[in-house]
Design a protein around this motif. Structure first.
Motif, short mmCIF file in Angstrom:
data_model
loop_
_atom_site.label_atom_id
_atom_site.label_comp_id
_atom_site.label_asym_id
_atom_site.label_seq_id
_atom_site.Cartn_x
_atom_site.Cartn_y
_atom_site.Cartn_z
N ASP A 1 0.86 -1.18 0.00
CA ASP A 1 0.00 0.00 0.00
C ASP A 1 0.89 1.22 0.00
N ARG A 2 0.37 2.31 -0.55
CA ARG A 2 1.25 3.49 -0.63
C ARG A 2 1.57 4.06 0.73
N THR A 3 0.70 3.80 1.71
CA THR A 3 0.97 4.37 3.04
C THR A 3 2.16 3.69 3.71
N SER A 4 2.51 2.48 3.29
CA SER A 4 3.56 1.75 4.01
C SER A 4 4.91 1.82 3.30
N ILE A 5 5.02 2.64 2.27
CA ILE A 5 6.27 2.60 1.49
C ILE A 5 7.46 3.13 2.29
N ILE A 6 7.25 4.18 3.09
CA ILE A 6 8.38 4.74 3.85
C ILE A 6 8.88 3.71 4.86
N GLU A 7 7.95 3.08 5.57
CA GLU A 7 8.32 2.11 6.59
C GLU A 7 9.03 0.91 5.93
N ALA A 8 8.55 0.49 4.76
CA ALA A 8 9.17 -0.65 4.07
C ALA A 8 10.61 -0.31 3.68
N CYS A 9 10.81 0.89 3.13
CA CYS A 9 12.16 1.29 2.73
C CYS A 9 13.07 1.41 3.94
N ARG A 10 12.53 1.97 5.01
CA ARG A 10 13.33 2.15 6.22
C ARG A 10 13.81 0.80 6.75
N ARG A 11 12.89 -0.17 6.80
CA ARG A 11 13.26 -1.50 7.29
C ARG A 11 14.28 -2.16 6.38
N LEU A 12 14.09 -2.03 5.06
CA LEU A 12 15.02 -2.68 4.13
C LEU A 12 16.41 -2.09 4.26
N ARG A 13 16.47 -0.76 4.38
CA ARG A 13 17.78 -0.14 4.48
C ARG A 13 18.48 -0.57 5.77
N ALA A 14 17.71 -0.64 6.85
CA ALA A 14 18.30 -1.05 8.12
C ALA A 14 18.78 -2.50 8.06
N ALA A 15 18.14 -3.31 7.21
CA ALA A 15 18.50 -4.73 7.13
C ALA A 15 19.60 -4.99 6.12
N GLY A 16 20.20 -3.95 5.56
CA GLY A 16 21.35 -4.16 4.68
C GLY A 16 21.07 -3.95 3.21
N TYR A 17 19.82 -3.69 2.85
CA TYR A 17 19.53 -3.36 1.44
C TYR A 17 19.77 -1.87 1.28
N GLU A 18 21.04 -1.52 1.03
CA GLU A 18 21.44 -0.13 1.18
C GLU A 18 21.32 0.69 -0.08
N HIS A 19 21.12 0.02 -1.21
CA HIS A 19 21.26 0.74 -2.48
C HIS A 19 19.93 0.84 -3.21
N LEU A 20 19.42 2.05 -3.32
CA LEU A 20 18.23 2.28 -4.13
C LEU A 20 18.68 2.46 -5.57
N THR A 21 18.38 1.47 -6.41
CA THR A 21 18.85 1.56 -7.79
C THR A 21 18.04 2.58 -8.58
N CYS A 22 16.74 2.38 -8.64
CA CYS A 22 15.95 3.39 -9.35
C CYS A 22 14.49 3.31 -8.97
N ILE A 23 13.78 4.37 -9.31
CA ILE A 23 12.33 4.44 -9.12
C ILE A 23 11.72 4.59 -10.49
N THR A 24 10.83 3.69 -10.84
CA THR A 24 10.21 3.72 -12.16
C THR A 24 8.72 3.97 -12.01
N ALA A 25 8.20 4.88 -12.79
CA ALA A 25 6.75 5.11 -12.83
C ALA A 25 6.21 4.53 -14.12
N ILE A 26 5.11 3.80 -14.02
CA ILE A 26 4.53 3.16 -15.21
C ILE A 26 3.08 3.62 -15.34
#
Lengths: 370, 155
Positions: free
Chosen positions: B41-66
């Motif tokens: 859901d769009r409301t949970s995107i910040i929390e999802a990214c925050r958790r992923l970054r904390a867990a070692g997924y440090e690199h945001l490759t790109c954001i694509t809009a379709i």
């Protein structure tokens, strides 16, 4: 007193068309707002409006300094989308070309860097070495800057033993002359003073802003797509990934310098292991119309391929809807991300240091602006 | 040439305490697991990214809009250093309301990707402090990557 200053887009040290809206106080830069997009050509829209194979020559122009790297990124992504396997000879030949392309790009970068820092001698000599390599590329692929040599499923033309030998001989030449050029730079105290300790990027900043490539590896980010997510035959060759932790301009110089030497080693190994056999798949998309027009893509398919371009991680994201045209083609250029750091990095630097910082980030505006 | 001090990424032990898979990290935030990523859901995107970054997924490759013509989809490709893993987060937005929260608080570098998606596709990222056009001039009218915009020399 704070004064607004337009830096570029016609300034030679902006490597093309970078426009910086600066606010300066005497020599010191107070704030920077990078203005990119001056050569935006709408490549993503162009890709969506033509058949897959027709975008290949345009994919070359994403990054005109390292065209083969992006040609492969696009072709490789389409092959991934179609689930097509490429014969080993084509895979290894592509790898040879990509690594020679990396050498060309880094040698060219060394030239422009030394030009920016007041060393025109190295610029002229670097351009000479680059020209010798471009001659070989012209022989193999038919063009100096943009090629169209790879096709979906293989290569347009095979690479001949004579051409292989030309590359091998050129590597010996490079190994002989490049250390001289490095010495010219490293033993010049003015060059070193303008590089050491200037424009320090910490690891935190690098990951915050998605830096990739040599610029990130100079800050201690151990990320090289060739190692982390190997494509082509990179897992079958031995090479090191040069890294530094200092994060200053000089570290970025050192990383690229060492990368040239690693690329030479990769090309040698690839030449030694280049297999015989067909250079294109049976169902390769040659430009003969019936075959290319009959291409069928999966419905609702998607492919994402990241490669290590000379400037960093390049990625193409393709979505298909079953037709001959891509539904969406997203291009991720490494320079775009690397430049997003500028506004933070250039704060409180002096104007000549900004020139060194831009030069060591090595932007190319074809892939930044797309 | 100075003596080379080359480290190898192979033996570079990355500080990763996470043997956990992305689905464990994201937990209940995932609305649906798909073959090509995790739908949120769009409301949970910040929390999802925050958790992923904390867990070692440090690199945001790109954001694509379709542009799917009836809806919008925003795709986030997030990579982990030293691994071939790639986490793909997908958010669907209704066509009439292309807004979602910005993730600049997690990755400041996402700012330019969001500006690009706004510029070319017209997606509004709430919370981005600098949501201006980036590739096109300020005076440009419309968002050219939308499917409704015709291609070619129409002027």
């Amino acid at each position: 007193m704070e004064t607004p200053l337009n830096f570029g887009p016609q300034h030679p040290s902006t490597h093309g068309v970078l426009h910086l809206n600066m606010v300066i106080d005497a020599e010191i830069v107070k704030s920077v707002d990078p203005d990119v997009g001056l050569i935006h050509r709408g490549l993503e829209k162009i890709a969506e409006n033509r058949m897959y194979f027709k975008f290949t020559p345009i994919a070359n122009k994403i990054d005109y300094v390292a065209a083969a790297a992006w040609e492969f990124n696009y072709i490789g992504c389409v092959e991934k989308l179609l689930g097509m396997t490429v014969p080993p000879r084509a895979t290894w030949a592509r790898m040879i070309i990509l690594e020679v392309q990396r050498i060309i790009s880094h040698v060219f970068w060394m030239g422009t860097l030394s030009m920016d820092l007041g060393q025109p001698t190295v610029f002229v000599w670097a351009m000479r070495e680059r020209e010798r390599l471009l001659d070989i590329f012209e022989d193999i692929m038919g063009g100096r800057m943009t090629y169209g040599w790879m096709i979906i499923g293989g290569l347009r033309d095979d690479i001949t033993p004579e051409q292989i030998q030309r590359i091998a001989l050129e590597l010996y030449h490079l190994e002989k002359v490049l250390p001289e050029y490095f010495d010219l730079l490293e033993k010049n105290s003015l060059f070193c003073e303008r590089m050491i300790g200037v424009g320090i990027i910490t690891r935190q900043m690098a990951t915050d802003y998605g830096l990739t490539g040599p610029s990130a590896r100079a800050s201690g980010v151990l990320y090289d797509v060739r190692k982390d997510d190997p494509y082509l035959a990179y897992k079958d060759v031995q090479f090191n990934v040069p890294t530094r932790t200092a994060g200053d301009c000089y570290a970025r110089y050192e990383v690229r310098r060492d990368e040239i030497m690693q690329s030479i080693s990769i090309v040698r190994q690839a030449i030694a292991q280049l297999p015989d056999g067909p250079y294109r798949a049976v169902n390769a998309m040659t430009l003969r119309p019936p075959l290319a027009l009959s291409m069928r893509t999966p419905k609702n398919g998607e492919a994402f391929l990241r490669t290590e371009c000379p400037r960093g991680e390049g990625a193409i994201f393709l979505l298909s809807d079953g037709s001959n045209f891509p539904y969406r083609c997203k291009i991720r250029g490494p320079s775009f991300n690397n430049l997003s750091l500028l506004s933070e990095l250039c704060k409180n630097q002096s104007i000549p240091d900004v020139v060194a910082i831009i030069a060591t980030l090595d932007p190319v505006f074809g892939e930044c602006d797309r | 040439m100075t003596p080379q001090k080359i480290q190898n990424t192979d033996d570079a032990a990355l500080a990763s305490d996470s043997a956990t898979s992305p689905i464990d990290i994201l937990g209940a935030l995932v609305r649906q697991k798909e073959p090509n990523g995790y739908r949120l859901d769009r409301t949970s995107i910040i929390e999802a990214c925050r958790r992923l970054r904390a867990a070692g997924y440090e690199h945001l490759t790109c954001i694509t809009a379709i542009d799917w013509k009836k809806s919008w989809e925003i795709v986030y490709h997030i990579a982990k250093f030293g691994s071939s893993e790639l986490v793909v987060l997908r958010v669907t937005l209704p066509y009439q309301d292309p807004t979602l929260p910005s993730i600049v608080s997690v990755w400041p570098g996402a700012g330019w990707h969001e500006r690009e998606a706004y510029d070319l596709m017209g997606i509004i990222f709430k919370g981005n402090p600098d949501l201006r056009r980036i590739l096109l001039p300020e005076t440009f009218d419309g968002h050219p990557l939308r499917k409704e915009v015709p291609y070619g020399n129409t002027s």
